[in-house]
Design an enzyme around this catalytic site. Sequence first.
Site: not given
Length: 241
Positions: A9, A11, A13, A97, A99-100, A119
């Site tokens: 939300n 950044f 990468k 999510g 990412d998790r 995280d």
Amino acid sequence: MILEIDAGNTFVKWRLLNHLDVVKRGRFLTEQLNRSIPVEWQAPVTEIRVASVAGKDVNQQIGSVLSGYHAIEIQFAQTTYVCAGVKNSYAQPERMGVDRWLAMLAAYNNVKRACCVVDCGSAITIDFIDAAGEHQGGYILPGLRLMKQGLLSNTAEIQVDRSMSSFDLEPGRDTSAAVDHGINYLFLSLVEKVARDINTPMESYQLFVTGGDGQLFASLVEGAEYFSDLVLDGLAWSLSP
């Protein structure tokens, strides 16, 4: 050459891989997708992998940006019930999510033993995976900066005049210091709780830490390993045939 992108939300990468070697990397504000892109994204690539929790609009922006340079399909990672030896505990895996999920895939496949993944980003997430790859569940808490923003947005009288540049636990002698050091106090309490939970009589967990405040977290726990690209590392496990 493989382009990997982790869109959050705040950044984005990214890194370019030549086989397993990172040849370029960077990050920029997610809102920049509306204005410009890193010139490095124009390098010839044969595969594009994306992890995104930034929503459909950002995903469409990423697709639009990349389609102008690469005539290949963009692979968006998804959270699933089972992948790469890890079994999700959610009844509806898609509600976790990605990412998790990717961080867990990368961590577990790094050691193939029980592990805890922390995280420390905009939110702090903590997930436990046992030795068999079963996700035991997790926790989601506000991150350091979100704690600060939440406190200030709901307390009109508080004026903070310095940034959180050091980890100081001394009782604050002005409101600014009291806010910053109070958040640090909570953060250390969380660190100490996790440190206790990963060493139990039943099972010992290897601690993996990632995220913007992850280095601070890892520095406070003996044996913790910090991986700046843990989410990106999980893309290969998620998207490989």
